[in-house]
Design a protein around this motif. Sequence first.
Motif, PDB file in Angstrom:
ATOM      1  N   LEU A 112       0.812  -1.223   0.000  1.00 61.05           N
ATOM      2  CA  LEU A 112       0.000   0.000   0.000  1.00 61.05           C
ATOM      3  C   LEU A 112       0.844   1.272   0.000  1.00 61.05           C
ATOM      4  CD1 LEU A 112      -2.825  -1.038   2.500  1.00 61.05           C
ATOM      5  CD2 LEU A 112      -2.771  -1.245   0.008  1.00 61.05           C
ATOM      6  N   GLY A 113       2.147   1.127  -0.171  1.00 61.86           N
ATOM      7  CA  GLY A 113       3.017   2.301  -0.245  1.00 61.86           C
ATOM      8  C   GLY A 113       3.104   3.087   1.049  1.00 61.86           C
ATOM      9  N   ASP A 287     -13.205  -5.415  -0.446  1.00 63.72           N
ATOM     10  CA  ASP A 287     -13.490  -4.012  -0.762  1.00 63.72           C
ATOM     11  C   ASP A 287     -12.846  -3.065   0.230  1.00 63.72           C
ATOM     12  OD1 ASP A 287     -14.978  -4.850  -2.905  1.00 63.72           O
ATOM     13  OD2 ASP A 287     -16.900  -4.784  -1.828  1.00 63.72           O
ATOM     14  N   ASN A 288     -12.679  -3.501   1.477  1.00 63.25           N
ATOM     15  CA  ASN A 288     -12.100  -2.650   2.517  1.00 63.25           C
ATOM     16  C   ASN A 288     -10.778  -3.185   3.047  1.00 63.25           C
ATOM     17  OD1 ASN A 288     -14.487  -0.648   3.075  1.00 63.25           O
ATOM     18  ND2 ASN A 288     -15.425  -2.681   3.051  1.00 63.25           N
ATOM     19  N   GLY A 289     -10.212  -4.164   2.338  1.00 63.31           N
ATOM     20  CA  GLY A 289      -8.909  -4.690   2.735  1.00 63.31           C
ATOM     21  C   GLY A 289      -8.929  -5.585   3.951  1.00 63.31           C
ATOM     22  N   ARG A 290     -10.096  -6.156   4.275  1.00 62.02           N
ATOM     23  CA  ARG A 290     -10.179  -6.991   5.483  1.00 62.02           C
ATOM     24  C   ARG A 290      -9.683  -8.412   5.245  1.00 62.02           C
ATOM     25  NH1 ARG A 290     -15.043  -3.815   6.093  1.00 62.02           N
ATOM     26  NH2 ARG A 290     -14.763  -2.413   7.883  1.00 62.02           N
ATOM     27  N   GLU A 367      -8.738  -1.394  -4.447  1.00 68.18           N
ATOM     28  CA  GLU A 367      -9.069  -1.652  -5.847  1.00 68.18           C
ATOM     29  C   GLU A 367      -7.953  -1.164  -6.756  1.00 68.18           C
ATOM     30  OE1 GLU A 367     -10.775  -3.234  -8.969  1.00 68.18           O
ATOM     31  OE2 GLU A 367     -11.548  -3.479  -6.921  1.00 68.18           O
ATOM     32  N   GLU A 368      -7.329  -0.043  -6.392  1.00 62.99           N
ATOM     33  CA  GLU A 368      -6.184   0.453  -7.156  1.00 62.99           C
ATOM     34  C   GLU A 368      -5.044  -0.559  -7.147  1.00 62.99           C
ATOM     35  OE1 GLU A 368      -4.955   4.275  -5.805  1.00 62.99           O
ATOM     36  OE2 GLU A 368      -6.971   5.145  -5.892  1.00 62.99           O
ATOM     37  N   ILE A 448       8.135 -11.271  -7.234  1.00 59.63           N
ATOM     38  CA  ILE A 448       7.745  -9.906  -7.611  1.00 59.63           C
ATOM     39  C   ILE A 448       6.736  -9.385  -6.597  1.00 59.63           C
ATOM     40  CG2 ILE A 448       6.740  -8.449  -9.405  1.00 59.63           C
ATOM     41  CD1 ILE A 448       9.200  -9.725 -10.447  1.00 59.63           C
ATOM     42  N   ALA A 449       6.965  -8.180  -6.079  1.00 59.64           N
ATOM     43  CA  ALA A 449       6.038  -7.540  -5.149  1.00 59.64           C
ATOM     44  C   ALA A 449       5.464  -6.283  -5.802  1.00 59.64           C
ATOM     45  CB  ALA A 449       6.751  -7.176  -3.846  1.00 59.64           C
ATOM     46  N   VAL A 450       4.157  -6.127  -5.703  1.00 61.52           N
ATOM     47  CA  VAL A 450       3.466  -5.009  -6.347  1.00 61.52           C
ATOM     48  C   VAL A 450       3.229  -3.892  -5.334  1.00 61.52           C
ATOM     49  CG1 VAL A 450       1.436  -4.311  -7.671  1.00 61.52           C
ATOM     50  CG2 VAL A 450       2.323  -6.641  -7.880  1.00 61.52           C
ATOM     51  N   ASN A 451       3.438  -2.660  -5.772  1.00 58.99           N
ATOM     52  CA  ASN A 451       3.197  -1.468  -4.961  1.00 58.99           C
ATOM     53  C   ASN A 451       2.077  -0.673  -5.608  1.00 58.99           C
ATOM     54  OD1 ASN A 451       3.367   1.181  -3.791  1.00 58.99           O
ATOM     55  ND2 ASN A 451       5.464   0.735  -3.163  1.00 58.99           N
ATOM     56  N   VAL A 452       1.125  -0.192  -4.800  1.00 61.85           N
ATOM     57  CA  VAL A 452      -0.011   0.543  -5.338  1.00 61.85           C
ATOM     58  C   VAL A 452       0.424   1.829  -6.027  1.00 61.85           C
ATOM     59  CG1 VAL A 452      -0.477   1.896  -3.250  1.00 61.85           C
ATOM     60  CG2 VAL A 452      -2.372   1.266  -4.765  1.00 61.85           C
ATOM     61  N   GLU A 453       1.625   2.323  -5.712  1.00 58.23           N
ATOM     62  CA  GLU A 453       2.105   3.571  -6.305  1.00 58.23           C
ATOM     63  C   GLU A 453       2.698   3.384  -7.701  1.00 58.23           C
ATOM     64  OE1 GLU A 453       4.832   4.979  -3.377  1.00 58.23           O
ATOM     65  OE2 GLU A 453       3.273   5.864  -2.123  1.00 58.23           O
ATOM     66  N   LEU A 454       2.794   2.117  -8.145  1.00 56.12           N
ATOM     67  CA  LEU A 454       3.299   1.870  -9.499  1.00 56.12           C
ATOM     68  C   LEU A 454       2.359   2.484 -10.535  1.00 56.12           C
ATOM     69  CD1 LEU A 454       4.369  -1.883  -9.270  1.00 56.12           C
ATOM     70  CD2 LEU A 454       5.897   0.044  -9.699  1.00 56.12           C
TER      71      LEU A 454
END
Length: 474
Positions: A112-113, A287-290, A367-368, A448-454
């Motif tokens: 989540l950056g 939807d809320n990251g739970r 969602e992003e 590979i790790a994904v960052n929402v700021e990509l």
Amino acid sequence: MAVEDVIVEPWYMMQMVQAFLQAPVYHIVIEVLLIVWIIGLLFSKSYRIQERVQLTEKEKEDLLAEWQPEPLVPDTPEDHPALHPRVVSGKAGLKVVVDGKECLNLATLNFLGMLGNKRIEKAANSALYKYGVGSCGPRGFYGTVDVHLDLEDKLAKFTRTEEAILYAYGFATIASAIPAYSKRGDIVFCDEGACFAIQKGLLASRSKVVYFKHNDMEDLERLLKEQAKDDKKNPKKAAVTRRFVLVEGIYMNYGDIVPLPKLVELKYKYKVRIFIEESLSFGVLGDNGRGVTEHFGVPIEDIDLISANMEMSLASIGGFCCGDSFVIDHQRLSGQGYCFSASLPPMLSVAASEALLIMEEKPGIFEELRTRCKWLHAKLSSIPGLKVCGEPISPIMHLQLAAQSSRTEDTTKLETICNECMNQGVALTVARYLEGEEHLLPPPSIRIAVNVELTEDDINDATSVITNVAKMVL
């Protein structure tokens, strides 16, 4: 001495003699044998010295000549990664400086950056000045600070459970929670692809562990049926045997998602308890990251215990478990990592609390993140010579060689790809495992790790570099 004592004592002796004479012979014999046995125990030695074989001087010299001492530390290959560490300078955010070179970061689990977030840093700095660096004591003694209780309350409300409990070390969270409930004589059905922290928890529990095929609910049901048949043969043992199923929300070693609805169905059918390790799915799915329960719409009450560490989505350290009050309270006395470790530094508790508030204020961030995961997954899937493993919405993906050979050769090729990508400004890492200790060693892969700021441009640039390097190496 009173007159009565003089009169009673001879009478008492006469009664004993009369009782002895009237007793059956076999009764007297048994009592005599017992007395002799007890006397023998009192005077016998508790151990016997075994006769030792005396070696001649020639035999001693021969044995000494044959003995070859093993080194205290085994020889380490010169190309071992530990001998050539990458040096990171500064914060490991979207961009990271490795060995003095700035790279796009696809290696750090910062979904989540939150790492480097100014708001979180400000809150943590304020807590540092107020509380100091650490509590220097376990929670049960003098290590509980008000911010710990505040974070536990926030986590319980966020996950919609009754209570939550904090651990100071993420790895120790699930490794402590498992042996707190599952003991010797209990049975744990565990996914064979579970992460190393789960494996250590199973080892500490001393329970009977039954592994089912990775993410295969049919194989799990087969094993549960077999156990049900065994229980019918010995109902007394079955009545005191507890049964657990242990899975991950998103598997660290594979990047796929547990089929939770089917698992819950098996829970009620075969009367087992479900523990979920959600370090990768918390703050990612739903939807809320739970987590995985929200992703599938499964009521949280159907899960007996949820565990996650705060080192992925909350930009902090440590971990937590959440569930019903009676489940969580039990850990306060039996969770080894909770009882015997110094508590989480207050500033890190505040950092996690602030990250949790940001998650609640920005529900669209999840969602992003999933959108970027899908973008990257689609791009990686088209690279010749490599195959991507993991769900498209998982922030963890594994790039494996399409044509695999020996483990050593595959690892060398993947390390070469990572090194060359690093030279071209993309930070990657080969997934590391403790060979010889893992229950199921996954194939070599680039994690590979994904960052929402990509951004979309970042993803295009990164996959372009990986594609070109893979063509060159493979």
